[in-house]
Write an enzyme that holds these catalytic residues in place. Structure first.
Site, PDB file in Angstrom:
ATOM      1  CD  GLU A  41      46.874  40.943  57.641  1.00 21.10           C
ATOM      2  OE1 GLU A  41      46.107  41.146  58.586  1.00 21.10           O
ATOM      3  OE2 GLU A  41      47.232  41.838  56.840  1.00 21.10           O
ATOM      4  CE  LYS A 107      46.385  43.361  61.627  1.00 22.59           C
ATOM      5  NZ  LYS A 107      45.659  43.261  60.342  1.00 22.59           N
ATOM      6  CB  CYS A 143      48.834  44.103  58.320  1.00 16.97           C
ATOM      7  SG  CYS A 143      48.299  45.093  56.882  1.00 16.97           S
ATOM      8  N   GLY A 280      29.084  45.869  26.652  1.00 10.42           N
ATOM      9  CA  GLY A 280      28.463  46.711  25.648  1.00 10.42           C
ATOM     10  C   GLY A 280      29.398  47.835  25.255  1.00 10.42           C
ATOM     11  CD  GLU A 392      28.669  57.347  33.663  1.00  8.34           C
ATOM     12  OE1 GLU A 392      28.768  57.847  32.519  1.00  8.34           O
ATOM     13  OE2 GLU A 392      28.773  56.126  33.889  1.00  8.34           O
TER      14      GLU A 392
END
Length: 530
Positions: A41, A107, A143, A280, A392
């Site tokens: 697609e 579609k 799809c 980090g 978190e």
């Protein structure tokens, strides 16, 4: 008749480059005797072009790409692309053969949920498309069309003997099994075999996992492409059905998630032209997993890890960080942040006079680290990878402009409990994460003897509540009825609500569940609904 499914990784907006990829795949398919090449697609533009679809000159470039593909002789091409007709735009597939356009399919069903926003851009199609190849009638779907009975039934009613489905179906956990199950329903309803081709590669927060496949008229899996890798899957149609073909072995659930994260990092860095990644390293499990993913995505030579200890950083955190970087072989620096922290505190002392210490001082340490990483990023051009996880992000247990500072949030959709599982899985492929990093209690190390569970419910509880509330839209009352403590549920929901403003400012990150904190999470920041 031989069908080639072109599972490949386009770049959004690179119409010239994508056209050349399709031409190369078509040449390879012809060399292997294929009569038809089917692309995914929107293969010509990549999925999704988003508001590029609103620009008229975008369609001029698409037309040029189709014109070039139309010149190819010797094979029928089914090309996914956006189309504009008058004032309407369509998610389309054009069938090209030997300089002729045999038809264009639009579609029919436009998804407008989760990460999909197609109703913003496209008009739904209203008619099936069936074309003839070697005496076989081939129906085309795109799809979402195969997730409902009507488009497939219309193709069958129009005379199709086999259906080809063009897809840009993004990854989330267990998605390939869901696709297989859904298409079996279409086979049962229509009695037609189906060939399903999917994209690969990363596009911002989305990861496309490939896994193209084919089902015969009995709904049996007769061909399976690999997950995540580009592949030309060849299918033979004879005696009214698709014949058995190659079947790749699909990864297990943890491997699939890990590979999705690797692809997300690789393509975000490479497609945007960054020379490498910077992160980090704390000696904790989140940054260790992020480092492992970055190395697997980019190679050690393109990754730079920085340890920034303070007086609260345990010696074993520094030792474990040094151990891991030695195992993976990345560039590594250590920058002590305490002198900078003391300078900040001295400057702030008059303003803080008479006020007790609180999380302000903890956040200041995180913001110093974020500033250092961003300075290194500016100097080297490498992109900062943030290391915070979904647990978190849910609770706001992260520092805005501190550990949230960066360009790509690798673990943004990965719950803390899954972080542990992924680390253990990765070590089965090569022992690169020191065992002590996995077994130590998690800590931000921003104050003496700090542990994550001082501020949060146990991660097993937190993640279960988060999954129910965020990913499954359950109410707090429903979660409590599932057996969770009312105090824990109310705390997680309250933290989720008050930290929406942080999440809105967080960098994009790869989506691995069906509801991440990205396009599919659109809650108002100012919000009094309880």
């Amino acid at each position: 008749m031989r069908i080639a499914l072109a599972q490949f990784n386009p770049v959004v907006g690179d119409i010239t480059g994508n056209t050349q990829k399709i031409l190369t795949l078509a040449q390879q398919a012809m060399a292997q005797g294929a009569d038809i090449l089917v692309t995914p697609e929107l293969a010509l533009t990549g999925y999704s072009p988003e508001d590029l679809l609103l620009r008229d000159h975008f369609y001029r470039a698409i037309a040029a790409g189709l014109d070039e593909l139309e010149q190819l002789d010797g094979i029928t091409l089914v090309i996914g692309h956006p189309a504009k007709l008058g004032n309407e735009r369509f998610n389309a597939a054009t069938v090209l053969r030997d300089g002729h356009r045999l038809g264009q399919y639009h579609k029919m069903l436009l998804p407008n949920n989760e990460v999909f926003d197609e109703c913003r851009y496209f008009t739904p199609g209203a008619a099936p498309l069936v074309f003839e190849q070697n005496g076989v009638q081939v129906g085309v779907l795109i799809c979402e069309d195969v997730w409902s009975i009507e488009p497939a039934a219309e193709a069958a009613d129009a005379g199709a003997n086999v259906i080809v489905s063009l897809n840009a179906s993004p990854f989330h956990r267990n998605k390939i099994d869901t696709r297989h199950e859904m298409l079996r329903y279409r086979v049962q309803e229509t009695g037609l075999p189906i060939a399903y081709v999917n994209l690969t590669g990363g596009q911002d927060e989305l990861v496309f996992d490939g896994g193209s496949f084919a089902l015969d008229k009995q709904g049996e899996l007769v061909a399976q492409a690999a997950a995540y890798d580009d592949e030309l899957l060849l299918l033979d149609y004879h005696d009214g059905d698709l014949a058995p073909a190659s079947q790749a072995t699909l990864p297990g659930e943890l491997e699939s998630v890990y590979r999705a994260l690797v692809v997300g990092v690789r393509d975000y860095i490479n497609k945007n032209g960054f020379p490498g990644a910077l992160l980090g390293l704390s000696g904790g499990i989140d940054s260790a997993l992020t480092l492992a993913i970055a190395v697997d995505a980019l190679g050690a030579e393109r990754v730079h890890a920085v340890m920034m200890p303070s007086r609260y950083t345990a010696d074993i955190s520094v030792d474990d960080s040094r151990d891991m970087v030695q195992r993976v072989g990345v560039k590594y620096d250590e920058i002590e942040i305490w002198p900078m922290y003391e300078s900040f505190m001295a400057a702030l002392a008059p303003s803080f006079d008479g006020l007790a210490m609180d999380t302000t001082e903890e956040n200041l340490q995180a913001r110093i680290r974020g500033t250092l990483l961003m300075a290194l990023s500016n100097k080297t051009g490498k992109l900062v990878l943030t290391t915070g996880n979904k647990s978190e992000m849910t609770t706001g247990y992260c520092t805005l402009y501190g550990d949230m500072a960066g360009g790509f949030a690798v673990l943004k959709d990965v719950a803390k409990t899954l972080v542990f599982d992924l680390c253990r899985w990765r070590n089965t492929q090569g022992d690169i994460i020191p065992e002590r990093i996995i077994t130590r209690p998690p800590s931000a190390e921003l104050r003496p003897d700090q542990k994550d569970q001082d501020s949060l419910p146990p991660y097993e509880v937190l993640d279960a509540i988060m999954a129910r509330y965020v990913e499954h839209n359950m109410s707090a009352a429903e979660i409590i009825r599932d057996g969770f403590a009312e105090a824990d549920v109310n705390k997680v929901v309250r933290l989720l609500k008050i930290n929406e403003y942080k999440r809105r400012q967080a960098p994009v990150g790869p989506r691995i569940t069906h509801r991440g904190f990205g396009k599919d999470w659109r809650y108002p920041i100012t919000n009094r609904f309880s």
